[in-house]
Design a protein around this motif. Structure first.
Motif, PDB file in Angstrom:
ATOM      1  N   GLY A  16      18.360  27.747 -20.296  1.00 36.14           N
ATOM      2  CA  GLY A  16      17.600  29.359 -19.503  1.00 36.14           C
ATOM      3  C   GLY A  16      17.970  30.914 -20.615  1.00 36.14           C
ATOM      4  O   GLY A  16      16.822  31.450 -21.076  1.00 36.14           O
ATOM      5  N   THR A  17      19.288  30.120 -20.709  1.00 36.73           N
ATOM      6  CA  THR A  17      19.586  31.374 -22.473  1.00 36.73           C
ATOM      7  C   THR A  17      18.844  31.300 -23.475  1.00 36.73           C
ATOM      8  O   THR A  17      17.736  32.084 -24.536  1.00 36.73           O
ATOM      9  N   PHE A  18      18.176  30.245 -23.481  1.00 36.28           N
ATOM     10  CA  PHE A  18      17.864  29.589 -24.909  1.00 36.28           C
ATOM     11  C   PHE A  18      16.284  29.996 -24.822  1.00 36.28           C
ATOM     12  O   PHE A  18      15.862  30.878 -26.411  1.00 36.28           O
ATOM     13  N   PHE A  19      15.276  30.011 -24.269  1.00 38.54           N
ATOM     14  CA  PHE A  19      14.130  30.230 -23.951  1.00 38.54           C
ATOM     15  C   PHE A  19      14.040  31.440 -23.631  1.00 38.54           C
ATOM     16  O   PHE A  19      12.895  31.965 -23.795  1.00 38.54           O
ATOM     17  N   PHE A  20      14.776  31.779 -22.821  1.00 38.12           N
ATOM     18  CA  PHE A  20      14.749  33.645 -22.665  1.00 38.12           C
ATOM     19  C   PHE A  20      14.719  34.372 -23.848  1.00 38.12           C
ATOM     20  O   PHE A  20      13.447  35.112 -24.322  1.00 38.12           O
ATOM     21  N   ALA A  21      15.505  33.933 -24.510  1.00 39.36           N
ATOM     22  CA  ALA A  21      15.535  34.826 -25.814  1.00 39.36           C
ATOM     23  C   ALA A  21      14.555  34.328 -27.170  1.00 39.36           C
ATOM     24  O   ALA A  21      14.474  35.479 -27.286  1.00 39.36           O
ATOM     25  N   TYR A  22      13.928  32.816 -27.326  1.00 40.42           N
ATOM     26  CA  TYR A  22      12.866  32.870 -27.884  1.00 40.42           C
ATOM     27  C   TYR A  22      12.354  33.501 -27.241  1.00 40.42           C
ATOM     28  O   TYR A  22      11.346  33.529 -28.228  1.00 40.42           O
ATOM     29  N   ILE A  23      11.650  33.314 -26.435  1.00 40.57           N
ATOM     30  CA  ILE A  23      10.788  34.369 -25.694  1.00 40.57           C
ATOM     31  C   ILE A  23      10.047  35.190 -25.810  1.00 40.57           C
ATOM     32  O   ILE A  23       9.353  36.111 -26.748  1.00 40.57           O
ATOM     33  N   VAL A  24      11.582  35.902 -25.770  1.00 42.25           N
ATOM     34  CA  VAL A  24      12.077  37.575 -26.205  1.00 42.25           C
ATOM     35  C   VAL A  24      11.097  37.826 -27.413  1.00 42.25           C
ATOM     36  O   VAL A  24      10.680  38.935 -28.304  1.00 42.25           O
ATOM     37  N   LEU A  25      12.360  37.161 -28.192  1.00 45.77           N
ATOM     38  CA  LEU A  25      12.005  37.590 -29.273  1.00 45.77           C
ATOM     39  C   LEU A  25      10.551  37.346 -30.558  1.00 45.77           C
ATOM     40  O   LEU A  25       9.970  37.687 -31.430  1.00 45.77           O
ATOM     41  N   THR A  26      10.178  36.452 -29.506  1.00 46.42           N
ATOM     42  CA  THR A  26       8.760  35.769 -30.296  1.00 46.42           C
ATOM     43  C   THR A  26       7.192  36.780 -29.687  1.00 46.42           C
ATOM     44  O   THR A  26       6.090  37.668 -30.366  1.00 46.42           O
TER      45      THR A  26
END
Length: 178
Positions: A16-26
């Motif tokens: 969850g943390t990985f995908f949240f950070a990845y989506i926000v940064l992207t």
């Protein structure tokens, strides 16, 4: 079901943390890219191009990097021959987003996490600039091997560094290190 959620909580938190950070940064990066005109080269790619030119000038290479007039990329002229082009995807920002997302997902102490992200990002950036410079020379000398050089060897090097940085982070600094 509750038993499984408890059992897999660390994994689910990581994902969850990985995908949240990845989506926000992207999304932030996409907004940044959208701030440029369709035919413009973004500022990060321009800086990468300048750094490639600077590093090659250190070795007295005959190098010239310029913006293509019709398309959003930089042309790299080596020994008076257009050898490669530097496009937005060559600036390593997508690799940095992946790296940062993983470190955040396996975060440790705040200060250690921030310092590792900064140091790791700098290492990735420097390796990427060196990678483009070496790739320019190798493609000039071995144009028949473009696919193996650009498509296999050099992605292996950059993603290999990211993988090693992740392993180092997990084993030394993340909250899972112990």
């Amino acid at each position: 079901m509750k038993k499984y959620l408890i059992q897999f909580k660390p994994f689910l938190l990581f994902i969850g943390t990985f995908f949240f950070a990845y989506i926000v940064l992207t999304l932030v990066y996409k907004l940044y890219l959208n701030s440029f005109e369709a035919n413009d080269v973004d500022a990060v790619t321009n800086i990468v191009g300048r750094n490639v030119e600077q590093i090659m000038n250190l070795f007295n290479c005959d190098i010239k990097i310029q913006k293509n007039q019709l398309s959003p990329f930089l042309e790299v002229w080596y020994n008076k021959k257009r050898t490669v082009r530097i496009v937005e995807g060559c600036n390593a920002v997508s690799v940095l987003i992946l790296f940062v997302s993983f470190v955040i997902a396996f975060s440790g102490k705040f200060k250690a996490t921030v310092l590792f992200i900064l140091a790791g990002s700098l290492c990735i950036y420097i390796l990427n600039v060196i990678r483009i410079a070496i790739l320019t020379v190798l493609i000039y000398r071995f144009p028949e091997n473009v696919h193996i050089l650009h498509g296999v060897l050099f992605p292996l090097i950059i993603y290999g560094l990211v993988f090693l940085l992740w392993i180092f982070w997990i084993n030394k600094f993340s909250k899972y290190a112990k």
